[in-house]
Design a protein around this motif. Structure first.
Motif, PDB file in Angstrom:
ATOM      1  N   LEU A   1       0.887  -1.225  -0.054  1.00 56.03           N
ATOM      2  CA  LEU A   1      -0.092   0.074  -0.032  1.00 56.03           C
ATOM      3  C   LEU A   1       0.904   1.316  -0.126  1.00 56.03           C
ATOM      4  N   GLU A   2       2.045   1.343   0.895  1.00 59.81           N
ATOM      5  CA  GLU A   2       2.908   2.402   0.725  1.00 59.81           C
ATOM      6  C   GLU A   2       3.543   2.552  -0.626  1.00 59.81           C
ATOM      7  N   ALA A   3       3.747   1.497  -1.159  1.00 55.08           N
ATOM      8  CA  ALA A   3       4.296   1.776  -2.775  1.00 55.08           C
ATOM      9  C   ALA A   3       3.386   2.269  -3.606  1.00 55.08           C
ATOM     10  N   VAL A   4       2.009   2.084  -3.249  1.00 58.68           N
ATOM     11  CA  VAL A   4       0.998   2.624  -4.363  1.00 58.68           C
ATOM     12  C   VAL A   4       0.932   4.177  -3.990  1.00 58.68           C
ATOM     13  N   ARG A   5       1.064   4.224  -2.691  1.00 58.26           N
ATOM     14  CA  ARG A   5       0.940   5.659  -2.364  1.00 58.26           C
ATOM     15  C   ARG A   5       2.103   6.598  -2.876  1.00 58.26           C
ATOM     16  N   HIS A   6       3.260   6.018  -2.725  1.00 52.23           N
ATOM     17  CA  HIS A   6       4.388   6.505  -3.381  1.00 52.23           C
ATOM     18  C   HIS A   6       4.305   6.938  -4.945  1.00 52.23           C
ATOM     19  N   LEU A   7       3.840   5.895  -5.696  1.00 55.26           N
ATOM     20  CA  LEU A   7       3.686   5.897  -7.063  1.00 55.26           C
ATOM     21  C   LEU A   7       2.719   6.865  -7.536  1.00 55.26           C
ATOM     22  N   LEU A   8       1.413   6.931  -6.730  1.00 53.13           N
ATOM     23  CA  LEU A   8       0.381   7.673  -6.886  1.00 53.13           C
ATOM     24  C   LEU A   8       0.734   9.187  -6.606  1.00 53.13           C
ATOM     25  N   ASN A   9       1.638   9.491  -5.703  1.00 47.74           N
ATOM     26  CA  ASN A   9       1.891  10.903  -5.305  1.00 47.74           C
ATOM     27  C   ASN A   9       3.182  11.300  -5.791  1.00 47.74           C
ATOM     28  N   GLY A  10       3.548  10.422  -6.739  1.00 47.63           N
ATOM     29  CA  GLY A  10       4.964  10.768  -7.627  1.00 47.63           C
ATOM     30  C   GLY A  10       6.246  10.709  -7.060  1.00 47.63           C
ATOM     31  N   GLY A  11       6.207   9.956  -5.960  1.00 50.29           N
ATOM     32  CA  GLY A  11       7.485   9.521  -5.263  1.00 50.29           C
ATOM     33  C   GLY A  11       8.589   9.048  -5.982  1.00 50.29           C
ATOM     34  N   ALA A  12       9.673   8.957  -5.366  1.00 50.60           N
ATOM     35  CA  ALA A  12      10.940   8.310  -6.177  1.00 50.60           C
ATOM     36  C   ALA A  12      10.516   6.938  -6.550  1.00 50.60           C
ATOM     37  N   ALA A  13      11.165   6.590  -7.766  1.00 55.62           N
ATOM     38  CA  ALA A  13      11.086   5.056  -8.166  1.00 55.62           C
ATOM     39  C   ALA A  13      11.888   4.079  -7.036  1.00 55.62           C
ATOM     40  N   SER A  14      12.963   4.775  -6.333  1.00 53.10           N
ATOM     41  CA  SER A  14      13.748   3.975  -5.518  1.00 53.10           C
ATOM     42  C   SER A  14      12.760   3.585  -4.151  1.00 53.10           C
ATOM     43  N   SER A  15      11.930   4.554  -3.729  1.00 60.24           N
ATOM     44  CA  SER A  15      11.097   4.062  -2.538  1.00 60.24           C
ATOM     45  C   SER A  15       9.938   3.350  -2.792  1.00 60.24           C
ATOM     46  N   VAL A  16       9.590   3.350  -4.191  1.00 53.83           N
ATOM     47  CA  VAL A  16       8.464   2.644  -4.892  1.00 53.83           C
ATOM     48  C   VAL A  16       9.070   1.044  -4.594  1.00 53.83           C
ATOM     49  N   LEU A  17      10.288   0.853  -5.203  1.00 58.38           N
ATOM     50  CA  LEU A  17      10.755  -0.281  -5.454  1.00 58.38           C
ATOM     51  C   LEU A  17      11.174  -1.064  -3.932  1.00 58.38           C
ATOM     52  N   LEU A  18      11.568   0.008  -3.202  1.00 65.94           N
ATOM     53  CA  LEU A  18      12.040  -0.553  -1.759  1.00 65.94           C
ATOM     54  C   LEU A  18      10.688  -1.208  -1.306  1.00 65.94           C
ATOM     55  N   GLN A  19       9.764  -0.475  -1.066  1.00 62.59           N
ATOM     56  CA  GLN A  19       8.400  -0.855  -0.394  1.00 62.59           C
ATOM     57  C   GLN A  19       8.021  -2.214  -1.104  1.00 62.59           C
ATOM     58  N   ALA A  20       7.965  -2.370  -2.434  1.00 64.75           N
ATOM     59  CA  ALA A  20       7.474  -3.447  -3.286  1.00 64.75           C
ATOM     60  C   ALA A  20       8.369  -4.552  -2.760  1.00 64.75           C
ATOM     61  N   GLY A  21       9.740  -4.268  -2.539  1.00 59.06           N
ATOM     62  CA  GLY A  21      10.749  -5.251  -2.112  1.00 59.06           C
ATOM     63  C   GLY A  21      10.262  -5.859  -0.599  1.00 59.06           C
ATOM     64  N   LEU A  22       9.914  -4.893   0.238  1.00 59.55           N
ATOM     65  CA  LEU A  22       9.473  -5.512   1.490  1.00 59.55           C
ATOM     66  C   LEU A  22       8.054  -6.314   1.439  1.00 59.55           C
ATOM     67  N   GLU A  23       7.271  -5.830   0.376  1.00 60.22           N
ATOM     68  CA  GLU A  23       6.108  -6.660   0.439  1.00 60.22           C
ATOM     69  C   GLU A  23       6.253  -8.232  -0.211  1.00 60.22           C
ATOM     70  N   ILE A  24       7.264  -8.111  -0.860  1.00 60.55           N
ATOM     71  CA  ILE A  24       7.732  -9.420  -1.491  1.00 60.55           C
ATOM     72  C   ILE A  24       8.216 -10.196  -0.245  1.00 60.55           C
ATOM     73  N   GLY A  25       8.966  -9.619   0.542  1.00 66.00           N
ATOM     74  CA  GLY A  25       9.414 -10.274   1.856  1.00 66.00           C
ATOM     75  C   GLY A  25       8.211 -10.716   2.745  1.00 66.00           C
ATOM     76  N   CYS A  26       6.961  -9.851   2.997  1.00 69.89           N
ATOM     77  CA  CYS A  26       6.007 -10.293   3.816  1.00 69.89           C
ATOM     78  C   CYS A  26       5.443 -11.475   3.130  1.00 69.89           C
ATOM     79  N   ALA A  27       5.359 -11.405   1.830  1.00 70.97           N
ATOM     80  CA  ALA A  27       4.631 -12.476   1.045  1.00 70.97           C
ATOM     81  C   ALA A  27       5.348 -13.806   1.535  1.00 70.97           C
TER      82      ALA A  27
END
Lengths: 250, 257
Positions: A197-223
């Motif tokens: 969800l944090e990654a989606v927020r970063h993406l929609l708010n125009g955040g840095a790609a690195s923060s989107v990828l970091l959060q996505a990576g953490l979500e993969i870890g949780c999965a």
């Protein structure tokens, strides 16, 4: 088998007219709650949170699928088959994250349009891979809850309902995880949905790609964490069921 | 004799519900709803909306049991193949239904107390009730109106083939239309007008006013409105139940209709 079951669950009409509107109204309820507060940005925050959380709600239906095997008397047959039970069940309800993904995307697109959200339509489309990630991670968590439901069939509605609400309450859907006391904040970091969800927020708010990828990576870890726990729990439940003969009766 | 039947039906339902986790589900979810609502209001610095969160959770619980538990009473009898026995009993089906629904509404009302406790313990909220007598009367009338509406829904559900879909549709859209957590006046005019046809919108406004406002306008008129809407639902429910019962007896398709 899972996807063969999907057309028996929904028709296109019952999915759009019935189900998506039901989920949309759930997200809308919380969005209106956010609007009531009058706080800047709260409406958008809760719009994104509750639209993405829709996928978590829908994956919880894997509990019902699992318990149906018990009621139909096919659970012991699955147990004696020469395959890992956890893997069987992880595959058994795969149609739920798929339909949850479609529901979530539909709700996010519709509410973004209705409330004239500041992000562009193409950003919502770009969020799709992240929604897939959330669908997978929440599905792994839902499968663990399905395992618990199989062990205590009496609680088959209680477990998924509370499981989904726990995610809604503590994973940053309506308020940031930092709002909660430290132990809950840290617990939320291990739950599915939080980082996706944090990654989606970063993406929609125009955040840095690195923060989107970091959060996505953490979500993969949780999965991975919840998939591992699910496999372990299924193994224990099946072993306990074999030992005390409760596979068809628990 | 009628009281005896009513109490016997209530006893059956009470013993059924306290052994069925799905009937008590709302008691597990209500504290989480309170946490969610209050976290939003606390995070946005709106302590004036605390009553909305606490009362909203209670009303949500009452509506949930009215739709999902009380509304499913006849359907459950059908699934257990005991509906035939209920229909051949020499007492009106509506009387038995009212007896079955009353204890279920009690479960729903417990969510209000739960919500209050969660608000106090988790958020250190102090929520004094400005007009305790009015609030109590409003709550009792709301519970009665909910029981009446549940009777109507129970009859409707038996006539429907897709109860679960209807139950799902009666949840969040009606939380919005009932103004359970936010007042209807904050919504577009068309939604507000539609919501005013629903007894819970009057009940929610009245309960909030009785807790938070110094002066409550037209309190008894609003109580009469809630009671009137409940009574209308009961009349429709009784007529529908009679129709369902007559049709089932005539066609012999009690458990198959």
């Amino acid at each position: 088998m899972s996807f063969a079951e999907l057309p028996t669950t929904y028709t296109l009409r019952s999915w759009t007219v019935g189900w998506v509107i039901r989920l949309g109204s759930q997200a809308l309820f919380f969005v209106l709650l956010g609007r009531l507060t009058g706080a800047t940005g709260r409406l958008e925050y809760m719009l994104v949170g509750n639209s993405v959380a829709v996928v978590a709600m829908e994956t919880m239906f894997v509990s019902a699928t699992a318990v149906t095997e018990r009621f139909q008397g096919t659970f012991p047959l699955l147990v004696v088959s020469p395959a890992n039970m956890g893997l069987v069940y992880l595959g058994r309800g795969l149609h739920w994250p798929a339909s949850g993904l479609a529901s979530s995307f539909a709700v996010l697109s519709a509410l973004s349009l209705v409330f004239s959200s500041p992000w562009h339509w193409w950003q919502v489309v770009l969020a799709l891979p992240l929604l897939v990630l959330v669908a997978v991670s929440t599905y792994c968590y839902a499968c663990l809850i399905a395992a618990l439901s199989l062990r205590n069939v009496k609680f088959r509605t209680l477990y998924p309902e509370t499981g989904a609400l726990l995610l809604t309450a503590f994973c940053g859907v309506n308020v940031s995880t930092s709002f909660w006391p430290e132990p809950l904040h840290w617990l939320a970091q291990l739950l599915p949905l939080t980082h996706g969800l944090e990654a989606v927020r970063h993406l929609l708010n125009g955040g840095a790609a690195s923060s989107v990828l970091l959060q996505a990576g953490l979500e993969i870890g949780c999965a991975a964490l919840w998939a591992g726990l699910t496999l372990l729990l299924f193994e224990r439940i099946v072993a306990a069921g074999r030992r005390d003969g409760s596979l068809g009766f628990s | 004799m009628s009281t005896h039947v009513l109490l016997a039906a209530a006893k059956v339902q009470w013993h059924t519900s306290i052994r069925a986790p799905e009937h008590l589900l709302v008691l597990a979810t209500a504290p989480l709803f309170t946490l969610i609502f209050l976290s939003v209001f606390r995070d946005t610095g709106r302590p004036d909306l605390v009553a909305n969160a606490v009362l909203g959770t209670g009303l949500l619980g009452i509506w949930f049991v009215a739709v999902n538990v009380a509304g499913g009473v006849i359907q459950n009898e059908r699934w257990m193949s005991t509906l035939e026995l209920v229909l051949v009993a020499p007492r009106p089906l509506a009387l038995i239904m009212c007896g079955r629904i009353l204890p279920v509404m009690l479960i729903g009302s417990l969510t209000l107390g739960e919500s209050w406790i969660v608000a106090t313990l988790a958020f250190d909220v102090d929520l004094p009730v400005r007009h305790p007598l009015l609030a109590l009367v409003a709550l009792l009338v709301t519970l009665a109106a909910s029981a009446c509406t549940a009777t109507m829904l129970a009859a409707l559900f038996v006539m429907s083939r897709n109860t679960e879909m209807i139950q799902a549709a009666l949840s969040y859209p009606f939380y919005v239309l009932g103004g359970l957590v936010f007042p209807l006046s904050s919504l577009p005019d068309q939604v507000e007008f539609t919501g005013r046809l629903f007894y819970l919108s009057w009940a929610a406004d009245l309960l909030r006013d009785s807790v938070t406002r110094g002066t409550v306008d037209n309190a008894w008129g609003r109580i009469a409105t809630v009671a009137g809407m409940g009574a209308a639902a009961l009349v429709i429910g009784v007529l529908l139940l009679r129709k369902v019962s007559d049709r089932a007896r005539a066609t012999g398709a009690v458990s198959l209709a």
